[in-house]
Design a protein around this motif. Structure first.
Motif, PDB file in Angstrom:
ATOM      1  N   LYS A  88      42.558  44.502  46.673  1.00 52.92           N
ATOM      2  CA  LYS A  88      43.773  45.136  46.509  1.00 52.92           C
ATOM      3  C   LYS A  88      43.983  45.691  47.831  1.00 52.92           C
ATOM      4  O   LYS A  88      45.026  45.932  48.298  1.00 52.92           O
ATOM      5  CB  LYS A  88      43.584  45.863  45.155  1.00 52.92           C
ATOM      6  CG  LYS A  88      44.796  46.881  45.100  1.00 52.92           C
ATOM      7  CD  LYS A  88      45.646  46.634  43.977  1.00 52.92           C
ATOM      8  CE  LYS A  88      47.010  47.699  43.679  1.00 52.92           C
ATOM      9  NZ  LYS A  88      47.999  47.735  44.844  1.00 52.92           N
TER      10      LYS A  88
ATOM     11  N   ARG B 252      45.038  43.604  50.392  1.00 49.07           N
ATOM     12  CA  ARG B 252      46.168  43.098  50.032  1.00 49.07           C
ATOM     13  C   ARG B 252      47.601  43.868  50.507  1.00 49.07           C
ATOM     14  O   ARG B 252      48.425  43.307  50.991  1.00 49.07           O
ATOM     15  CB  ARG B 252      46.265  42.868  48.334  1.00 49.07           C
ATOM     16  CG  ARG B 252      46.831  41.531  48.195  1.00 49.07           C
ATOM     17  CD  ARG B 252      46.509  41.045  47.035  1.00 49.07           C
ATOM     18  NE  ARG B 252      46.738  42.021  45.616  1.00 49.07           N
ATOM     19  CZ  ARG B 252      45.670  42.256  44.776  1.00 49.07           C
ATOM     20  NH1 ARG B 252      44.903  41.469  44.548  1.00 49.07           N
ATOM     21  NH2 ARG B 252      46.136  43.245  43.788  1.00 49.07           N
ATOM     22  N   ASP B 253      47.093  45.410  50.055  1.00 48.83           N
ATOM     23  CA  ASP B 253      48.173  46.215  50.235  1.00 48.83           C
ATOM     24  C   ASP B 253      48.399  46.312  51.655  1.00 48.83           C
ATOM     25  O   ASP B 253      49.551  46.532  52.295  1.00 48.83           O
ATOM     26  CB  ASP B 253      47.894  47.582  49.666  1.00 48.83           C
ATOM     27  CG  ASP B 253      47.989  47.478  48.295  1.00 48.83           C
ATOM     28  OD1 ASP B 253      48.275  46.683  47.714  1.00 48.83           O
ATOM     29  OD2 ASP B 253      47.216  48.780  47.499  1.00 48.83           O
TER      30      ASP B 253
ATOM     31  N   LEU C 263      44.849  33.535  43.129  1.00 50.85           N
ATOM     32  CA  LEU C 263      45.871  34.609  42.398  1.00 50.85           C
ATOM     33  C   LEU C 263      46.284  35.656  43.215  1.00 50.85           C
ATOM     34  O   LEU C 263      47.303  36.016  42.903  1.00 50.85           O
ATOM     35  CB  LEU C 263      44.815  35.259  41.404  1.00 50.85           C
ATOM     36  CG  LEU C 263      44.226  34.678  39.908  1.00 50.85           C
ATOM     37  CD1 LEU C 263      43.224  35.296  39.256  1.00 50.85           C
ATOM     38  CD2 LEU C 263      45.773  34.744  38.988  1.00 50.85           C
ATOM     39  N   GLU C 264      45.406  35.871  44.249  1.00 48.71           N
ATOM     40  CA  GLU C 264      45.846  36.984  45.391  1.00 48.71           C
ATOM     41  C   GLU C 264      46.940  36.478  46.195  1.00 48.71           C
ATOM     42  O   GLU C 264      47.968  37.175  46.146  1.00 48.71           O
ATOM     43  CB  GLU C 264      44.545  37.167  46.214  1.00 48.71           C
ATOM     44  CG  GLU C 264      44.356  38.253  46.939  1.00 48.71           C
ATOM     45  CD  GLU C 264      42.862  38.570  46.555  1.00 48.71           C
ATOM     46  OE1 GLU C 264      42.292  39.163  45.701  1.00 48.71           O
ATOM     47  OE2 GLU C 264      42.236  38.098  47.660  1.00 48.71           O
TER      48      GLU C 264
ATOM     49  N   GLU D 159      49.147  34.132  45.225  1.00 50.86           N
ATOM     50  CA  GLU D 159      50.371  34.441  44.777  1.00 50.86           C
ATOM     51  C   GLU D 159      51.093  35.734  44.696  1.00 50.86           C
ATOM     52  O   GLU D 159      52.400  35.782  44.481  1.00 50.86           O
ATOM     53  CB  GLU D 159      50.220  33.799  43.206  1.00 50.86           C
ATOM     54  CG  GLU D 159      51.305  33.687  42.578  1.00 50.86           C
ATOM     55  CD  GLU D 159      50.979  33.115  40.986  1.00 50.86           C
ATOM     56  OE1 GLU D 159      49.800  32.513  40.807  1.00 50.86           O
ATOM     57  OE2 GLU D 159      51.768  33.283  40.206  1.00 50.86           O
ATOM     58  N   LEU D 160      50.392  36.831  44.598  1.00 53.92           N
ATOM     59  CA  LEU D 160      51.030  38.074  44.666  1.00 53.92           C
ATOM     60  C   LEU D 160      51.475  38.510  45.711  1.00 53.92           C
ATOM     61  O   LEU D 160      52.513  39.265  45.786  1.00 53.92           O
ATOM     62  CB  LEU D 160      49.621  38.793  44.288  1.00 53.92           C
ATOM     63  CG  LEU D 160      49.141  39.005  42.928  1.00 53.92           C
ATOM     64  CD1 LEU D 160      48.003  39.915  42.657  1.00 53.92           C
ATOM     65  CD2 LEU D 160      50.220  39.345  41.799  1.00 53.92           C
ATOM     66  N   ILE D 161      51.096  37.927  46.997  1.00 57.89           N
ATOM     67  CA  ILE D 161      51.428  38.542  48.250  1.00 57.89           C
ATOM     68  C   ILE D 161      52.359  37.529  49.183  1.00 57.89           C
ATOM     69  O   ILE D 161      53.105  37.801  50.076  1.00 57.89           O
ATOM     70  CB  ILE D 161      50.600  39.223  49.002  1.00 57.89           C
ATOM     71  CG1 ILE D 161      49.294  38.310  49.357  1.00 57.89           C
ATOM     72  CG2 ILE D 161      49.895  40.508  48.338  1.00 57.89           C
ATOM     73  CD1 ILE D 161      48.269  38.846  50.479  1.00 57.89           C
TER      74      ILE D 161
ATOM     75  N   THR E  73      51.134  28.734  37.273  1.00 56.65           N
ATOM     76  CA  THR E  73      50.423  29.806  38.296  1.00 56.65           C
ATOM     77  C   THR E  73      50.014  28.936  39.393  1.00 56.65           C
ATOM     78  O   THR E  73      50.000  27.653  39.326  1.00 56.65           O
ATOM     79  CB  THR E  73      49.099  30.173  37.795  1.00 56.65           C
ATOM     80  OG1 THR E  73      48.222  29.002  37.714  1.00 56.65           O
ATOM     81  CG2 THR E  73      49.204  30.802  36.403  1.00 56.65           C
TER      82      THR E  73
END
Ligand SMILES: Nc1ncnc2c1ncn2[C@@H]1O[C@H](COP(=O)(O)OP(=O)(O)OP(=O)(O)O)[C@@H](O)[C@H]1O
Ligand SMILES: [Mg+2]
Length: 316
Positions: free
Chosen positions: A177, A180-181, A201-202, A204-206, A296
């Motif tokens: 995380k 990612r941030d 998953l990661e 997809e978030l960013i 997803t």
């Protein structure tokens, strides 16, 4: 939107020692990556991700096709090199250097020095959240901190483009995380990020856009929103009977899950949601929720790579 990286029919064949042993690692990949986006470059092992990165870095040369970075075809010029930061897969840093010494060492390799380098070292340590550990030996760094010092190294020359090969592999959820941030913050500051990864998953978030490679060919390219469509709908119902549930199966609606007297029905994209809702009303079944279910990135990846693998099996 301005293109930062452009490849046109990029092809790489590694020549084998003997005839017939050549490896066709990349087969005509055409890509455009725009300023200020996180581009995710995905694909199974051996699909050509690192090969593409090495081509972008000018470490190897294309067999055919063209590459343009920041509008220039001479990607080995100093102007282009200065604008590319690179975090290699599984980067290693000397255990007996302090965090800031690692950065000083790389800075000097880049031809930086003096007060300018010291200022930059402080800035990048701040960006990756390692100011507190700058005087500690790398030996005492956690895996996440090592990845962050790697990112700091990639950022030293304040490049416009960052190329990151598997930046979060092997990290725990908190460290992931944190990375990612940092990546999102860099994107928001206008950097362009090219990230190869297996962590779907990661990603997809960013990420803004995604390309999926399979055996050297780009199988899918698009924005996350374009690719991950609202395909199915789930309907949650309560207080029903086995006979009533059987009616749903007859129209192709699957029971995805059940807890106590609640059931989750999955309506495929090609079945009318209204038809299922009418059935609920006619059978006096209580509706709890109706929700679109977005595919997803992992499902998309399995679909694309699985389909590509099948085609190959049929041809062979
Ligand atoms: N220097 C080389 N000489 C010969 N073949 C190579 C060389 N480098 C890579 N290959 C081959 O090219 C193909 C693509 O490899 P590449 O390292 O680009 O894949 P990748 O997508 O990065 O895989 P991974 O997810 O495992 O890191 C593989 O078949 C690999 O064995
Ligand atoms: Mg690789």
């Amino acid at each position: 939107m301005s293109a930062v990286i452009e490849t046109e029919a990029l092809t790489k064949v590694y020549e084998g020692a003997l005839k017939g042993q050549d490896v066709h690692a990349l087969k005509g990949v055409s890509l455009t990556i725009n300023r200020g986006e996180i581009f995710a470059y995905l694909g199974p092992n051996g699909s050509g991700k690192t090969t593409t990165i090495k081509l972008l870095l000018g470490l190897i040369f294309p067999t055919s096709g063209t590459l343009r970075i920041l509008g220039k075809t001479d990607i080995n010029s100093a102007a282009v090199k200065r604008n590319i930061g690179y975090l290699p897969e599984g980067a290693y840093y000397p255990e007996f250097l302090e965090g800031e010494e690692v950065l000083r060492f790389y800075g000097q390799l880049y031809g930086m020095g003096g007060r300018e380098l010291e200022r930059r070292i402080s800035e990048v340590l701040d960006t990756v959240g390692l100011t507190h550990a700058r005087r500690r030996l790398v030996r005492g760094y956690s895996k996440g901190m090592r990845q962050r010092i790697g990112l700091a190294q990639a950022l030293l020359s304040d490049p416009q483009i960052l190329i990151l090969d598997e930046p979060t592999t092997g990290l725990d959820p908190i460290a992931r995380k944190e990375i990612r941030d940092i990546l999102v913050e860099l994107r928001d500051r206008g950097k362009t990020l090219f990230v190869s990864s297996h962590e779907l998953l990661e990603i997809e978030l960013i990420s803004n856009r995604v390309g999926i490679l399979f055996e050297g060919e780009l199988k899918t390219l698009g924005t996350i929103d374009e690719l991950l469509t609202d395909r199915d709908v789930t309907v949650e119902i309560e207080n029903t009977t086995t006979e009533k549930l059987a009616k749903f199966s007859e129209v192709g609606v699957a029971i995805e899950d059940s807890v106590d007297n609640r059931y989750l029905l999955r309506i495929p994209a090609d079945t009318s949601v209204f038809k299922v809702l009418d059935m609920c009303r006619d059978m006096e079944i209580k509706l709890v929720s109706v929700r679109p279910r977005r595919e997803t990135l992992e499902e998309l990846f399995v679909r694309v790579v699985g389909a590509a693998g099948k085609v190959k099996e049929n041809v062979q």
